[in-house]
Design a protein around this motif. Structure first.
Motif, PDB file in Angstrom:
ATOM      1  N   THR A  77     -34.514  24.650  48.336  1.00  0.00           N
ATOM      2  CA  THR A  77     -33.341  24.270  47.198  1.00  0.00           C
ATOM      3  C   THR A  77     -32.271  24.917  47.551  1.00  0.00           C
ATOM      4  N   GLU A  78     -32.439  26.206  47.597  1.00  0.00           N
ATOM      5  CA  GLU A  78     -31.119  27.202  47.947  1.00  0.00           C
ATOM      6  C   GLU A  78     -30.495  26.772  49.139  1.00  0.00           C
ATOM      7  N   LEU A  79     -31.217  26.388  50.397  1.00  0.00           N
ATOM      8  CA  LEU A  79     -30.792  26.020  51.363  1.00  0.00           C
ATOM      9  C   LEU A  79     -29.929  24.787  51.624  1.00  0.00           C
ATOM     10  N   THR A  80     -30.594  24.009  50.964  1.00  0.00           N
ATOM     11  CA  THR A  80     -29.748  22.500  50.760  1.00  0.00           C
ATOM     12  C   THR A  80     -28.340  22.857  50.090  1.00  0.00           C
ATOM     13  N   MET A  81     -28.307  23.384  48.977  1.00  0.00           N
ATOM     14  CA  MET A  81     -27.022  23.591  48.327  1.00  0.00           C
ATOM     15  C   MET A  81     -26.151  24.281  49.284  1.00  0.00           C
ATOM     16  N   ALA A  82     -26.476  25.352  49.833  1.00  0.00           N
ATOM     17  CA  ALA A  82     -25.826  26.111  50.629  1.00  0.00           C
ATOM     18  C   ALA A  82     -25.055  25.277  51.964  1.00  0.00           C
ATOM     19  N   LEU A  83     -25.976  24.248  52.397  1.00  0.00           N
ATOM     20  CA  LEU A  83     -25.421  23.409  53.422  1.00  0.00           C
ATOM     21  C   LEU A  83     -24.522  22.526  52.974  1.00  0.00           C
ATOM     22  N   ARG A  84     -25.021  21.823  51.808  1.00  0.00           N
ATOM     23  CA  ARG A  84     -24.091  21.076  51.215  1.00  0.00           C
ATOM     24  C   ARG A  84     -22.572  21.357  50.903  1.00  0.00           C
ATOM     25  N   ASN A  85     -22.614  22.760  50.640  1.00  0.00           N
ATOM     26  CA  ASN A  85     -21.223  23.659  50.407  1.00  0.00           C
ATOM     27  C   ASN A  85     -20.653  23.670  51.690  1.00  0.00           C
ATOM     28  N   MET A  86     -20.892  24.006  52.818  1.00  0.00           N
ATOM     29  CA  MET A  86     -20.647  24.192  53.827  1.00  0.00           C
ATOM     30  C   MET A  86     -20.062  22.940  54.667  1.00  0.00           C
ATOM     31  N   TYR A  87     -20.937  21.807  54.642  1.00  0.00           N
ATOM     32  CA  TYR A  87     -20.595  20.685  55.431  1.00  0.00           C
ATOM     33  C   TYR A  87     -20.363  19.344  54.220  1.00  0.00           C
ATOM     34  N   ALA A  88     -19.838  18.257  54.767  1.00  0.00           N
ATOM     35  CA  ALA A  88     -19.828  17.378  53.614  1.00  0.00           C
ATOM     36  C   ALA A  88     -20.964  16.960  53.215  1.00  0.00           C
ATOM     37  N   PRO A  89     -21.341  16.749  51.785  1.00  0.00           N
ATOM     38  CA  PRO A  89     -22.640  16.700  51.440  1.00  0.00           C
ATOM     39  C   PRO A  89     -23.513  15.397  51.833  1.00  0.00           C
ATOM     40  N   HIS A  90     -22.743  14.374  52.154  1.00  0.00           N
ATOM     41  CA  HIS A  90     -23.015  13.356  52.540  1.00  0.00           C
ATOM     42  C   HIS A  90     -23.940  13.322  53.942  1.00  0.00           C
ATOM     43  N   LYS A  91     -23.611  14.656  54.453  1.00  0.00           N
ATOM     44  CA  LYS A  91     -24.267  14.938  56.054  1.00  0.00           C
ATOM     45  C   LYS A  91     -25.213  15.706  55.959  1.00  0.00           C
ATOM     46  N   VAL A  92     -25.878  16.202  54.767  1.00  0.00           N
ATOM     47  CA  VAL A  92     -26.830  17.110  54.467  1.00  0.00           C
ATOM     48  C   VAL A  92     -27.918  16.245  53.702  1.00  0.00           C
ATOM     49  N   ILE A  93     -29.155  15.612  54.349  1.00  0.00           N
ATOM     50  CA  ILE A  93     -30.113  15.024  53.615  1.00  0.00           C
ATOM     51  C   ILE A  93     -31.272  15.895  53.195  1.00  0.00           C
ATOM     52  N   ALA A  94     -31.404  15.647  51.932  1.00  0.00           N
ATOM     53  CA  ALA A  94     -32.601  16.508  51.445  1.00  0.00           C
ATOM     54  C   ALA A  94     -33.878  15.586  51.377  1.00  0.00           C
ATOM     55  N   SER A  95     -35.124  16.103  51.662  1.00  0.00           N
ATOM     56  CA  SER A  95     -36.203  15.371  51.463  1.00  0.00           C
ATOM     57  C   SER A  95     -37.294  16.276  50.848  1.00  0.00           C
ATOM     58  N   ASP A  96     -38.117  15.491  50.414  1.00  0.00           N
ATOM     59  CA  ASP A  96     -39.538  16.372  49.929  1.00  0.00           C
ATOM     60  C   ASP A  96     -40.553  15.202  49.536  1.00  0.00           C
ATOM     61  N   ILE A  97     -41.699  15.889  49.259  1.00  0.00           N
ATOM     62  CA  ILE A  97     -42.715  14.728  48.695  1.00  0.00           C
ATOM     63  C   ILE A  97     -42.622  14.602  47.332  1.00  0.00           C
ATOM     64  N   ARG A  98     -41.823  15.230  46.644  1.00  0.00           N
ATOM     65  CA  ARG A  98     -41.134  14.954  45.382  1.00  0.00           C
ATOM     66  C   ARG A  98     -39.957  15.213  45.189  1.00  0.00           C
ATOM     67  N   GLU A  99     -39.511  14.311  43.813  1.00  0.00           N
ATOM     68  CA  GLU A  99     -37.994  14.464  43.562  1.00  0.00           C
ATOM     69  C   GLU A  99     -37.516  16.020  43.090  1.00  0.00           C
ATOM     70  N   GLY A 100     -36.229  16.459  43.379  1.00  0.00           N
ATOM     71  CA  GLY A 100     -35.859  17.744  42.922  1.00  0.00           C
ATOM     72  C   GLY A 100     -35.211  17.568  41.760  1.00  0.00           C
ATOM     73  N   ASP A 101     -34.624  18.731  41.297  1.00  0.00           N
ATOM     74  CA  ASP A 101     -33.854  18.731  40.225  1.00  0.00           C
ATOM     75  C   ASP A 101     -32.522  17.904  40.211  1.00  0.00           C
ATOM     76  N   ASP A 102     -31.798  17.825  39.123  1.00  0.00           N
ATOM     77  CA  ASP A 102     -30.605  17.023  38.797  1.00  0.00           C
ATOM     78  C   ASP A 102     -29.549  17.273  39.902  1.00  0.00           C
ATOM     79  N   GLU A 103     -29.369  18.752  40.121  1.00  0.00           N
ATOM     80  CA  GLU A 103     -28.496  19.152  41.147  1.00  0.00           C
ATOM     81  C   GLU A 103     -28.804  18.637  42.637  1.00  0.00           C
ATOM     82  N   MET A 104     -30.082  18.584  42.945  1.00  0.00           N
ATOM     83  CA  MET A 104     -30.489  18.122  44.235  1.00  0.00           C
ATOM     84  C   MET A 104     -30.209  16.718  44.258  1.00  0.00           C
ATOM     85  N   MET A 105     -30.540  16.182  43.343  1.00  0.00           N
ATOM     86  CA  MET A 105     -30.782  14.487  43.486  1.00  0.00           C
ATOM     87  C   MET A 105     -29.215  14.122  43.455  1.00  0.00           C
TER      88      MET A 105
END
Ligand code: AKB
Length: 312
Positions: free
Chosen positions: A16-44
Motif C-alpha cells: 500500500t505505502e510502496l504503491t503511493m510512494a512510487l506513484r508520487n515519484m513517477y507518473a501515476p499511470h506508469k505504476v500499476i497496482a495489483s492484488d487478489i482483492r481491491e484496495g482502499d479508495d486512494e489505491m483504486m
C-alpha cells in the motif's frame, strides 16, 4: 525513460505505502497496482489497478504484456504466523509467485524484480546478536524456509540467466497507515492501536523478546533505494540484511508510557513466541550501507510519537 512498474500484492502492509510512494515519484499511470482483492479508495483512484492472482502465470504475464511492464515489485506473501497454520498454501503462494516473475524475466518480458525476504531466513542456530550477512541459516518456520529457498532461487537466476533481481531481508515493519496481517512482529503495530483505544495491551510475546524492527518510511526508502541503485552496486543477489532498531515488548511499552503514563502491558505468549525465539535480536546490515548507501532515520521514541499522534 520507458519505466513501467507493476506492484503485485499492492494492498498489503508494504504494498500500500510502496504503491503511493512510487506513484508520487513517477507518473501515476506508469505504476500499476495489483492484488487478489481491491484496495482502499486512494489505491483504486490514484492510478491503474488490476485484480491479479500472483500464482497464476498466465494472468501475471497478461498484465505484464498489457502495460509493457519493466519493473516488478512482488510483495504478495503469506507471513510467518499464518504460514504455520497453512504450510502448503504458504509454500505455493510464496514460491510460485516468485517463479512466475523470475521466469517472465528469463523470457525477456521483465527487466528488473524486487522480491522481499525476511529476518525469518535465520534460525535458532544463527548467531542472534548483530547477525552477519553470511552465517548459519537453518530456518525453523514454514515462512522462513520459503524465504530462504526463494533467496537461493534469486541468486541462481541472477548467476545462471543474468536476471536483475534485488532483495532485502525485512525486519518487523511498523506503520499507522496499514495493518500487517499474519506476522509475528505484528504486536509492535497492534500495541499502538490498543494504547490509543484501551490504554492497555495483552502481548502475545514475552517481555524480553528482542527483535529487529523498522518504521515503514525507512522500509519504503530502502525498497526504492535498492531498486534505483546502479546494477553494479548490487553485489549481493540473494538478499541484503537490513536494520534500523531492535527492541522488546517491555521497551516499546516504556516508550509508549513516556507519552501515556497510565498505559499498561501484560504478557500471554502463544505459538508465536517460538517463532520469535528462532529469529535474531539484531542485524548487521553493513553491506547494504556500503553497497547502495542504505541509512535508516527513525528510532523507537520518534516512531512512538508518530504512531500515537496519527492513530489518536
Ligand atoms: C513476520 O513477522 O512474519 C514478518 C517478517 C519478520 O517477515 N513481519
Amino acid at each position: 525513460m520507458k519505466k513501467r512498474i507493476l506492484i503485485i500484492g499492492a494492498c498489503g502492509q508494504i504494498g500500500t505505502e510502496l504503491t503511493m510512494a512510487l506513484r508520487n515519484m513517477y507518473a501515476p499511470h506508469k505504476v500499476i497496482a495489483s492484488d487478489i482483492r481491491e484496495g482502499d479508495d486512494e489505491m483504486m483512484k490514484s492510478g491503474p489497478f488490476e485484480i491479479l492472482d500472483a500464482t497464476d502465470y498466465e494472468a501475471v504475464q497478461d498484465i505484464v504484456i498489457k502495460y509493457e511492464i519493466t519493473d516488478v515489485y512482488l510483495m504478495a506473501a503469506m507471513l510467518s504466523a499464518t504460514a504455520e497454520k497453512f504450510p502448503m498454501r504458504a509454500w505455493n503462494l510464496n514460491m510460485n509467485s516468485l517463479f512466475n516473475v523470475l521466469n517472465l524475466a528469463k523470457d525477456g518480458k521483465i527487466d528488473k524484480i524486487f522480491w522481499p525476504s525476511s529476518i525469518a531466513v535465520f534460525g535458532p542456530t544463527t548467531p542472534k546478536i548483530n547477525t552477519p550477512q553470511r552465517t548459519v541459516m537453518e530456518p525453523s518456520t514454514v515462512y522462513g524456509i520459503s524465504k530462504q529457498t526463494g533467496e537461493r532461487w534469486c541468486e541462481y537466476y541472477y548467476k545462471k540467466h543474468g536476471i536483475d533481481v534485488r532483495s532485502i531481508r525485512y525486519p518487523g515493519l511498523i506503520s499507522y497507515k496499514t495493518m500487517p496481517g499474519g506476522g509475528t512482529t505484528d504486536y509492535a503495530v497492534d500495541i499502538y492501536h490498543k494504547a490509543i483505544k484501551h490504554n492497555q495491551y495483552i502481548c502475545f510475546l514475552n517481555a524480553e523478546t528482542t527483535l529487529p524492527m523498522m518504521y515503514m518510511d525507512d522500509a519504503i526508502k530502502a525498497t526504492i533505494g535498492i531498486m534505483e541503485a546502479p546494477s553494479g552496486n548490487i553485489k549481493i543477489r540473494n538478499s541484503y540484511n537490513l536494520a534500523a532498531m531492535s527492541f522488546n515488548p517491555e521497551e516499546i511499552a516504556t516508550s509508549i508510557k513516556k507519552q501515556k503514563q497510565d498505559f499498561t502491558i501484560t504478557y500471554e505468549p502463544d505459538f508465536r513466541q517460538a517463532i520469535a525465539d528462532s529469529w535474531p535480536e539484531s542485524i548487521d546490515d553493513s553491506h547494504a550501507r556500503e553497497d547502495w548507501g542504505w541509512e535508516h532515520e527513525v528510532e523507537l521514541d520518534e516512531m512512538t510519537s508518530i504512531m500515537l499522534k496519527n492513530l489518536d
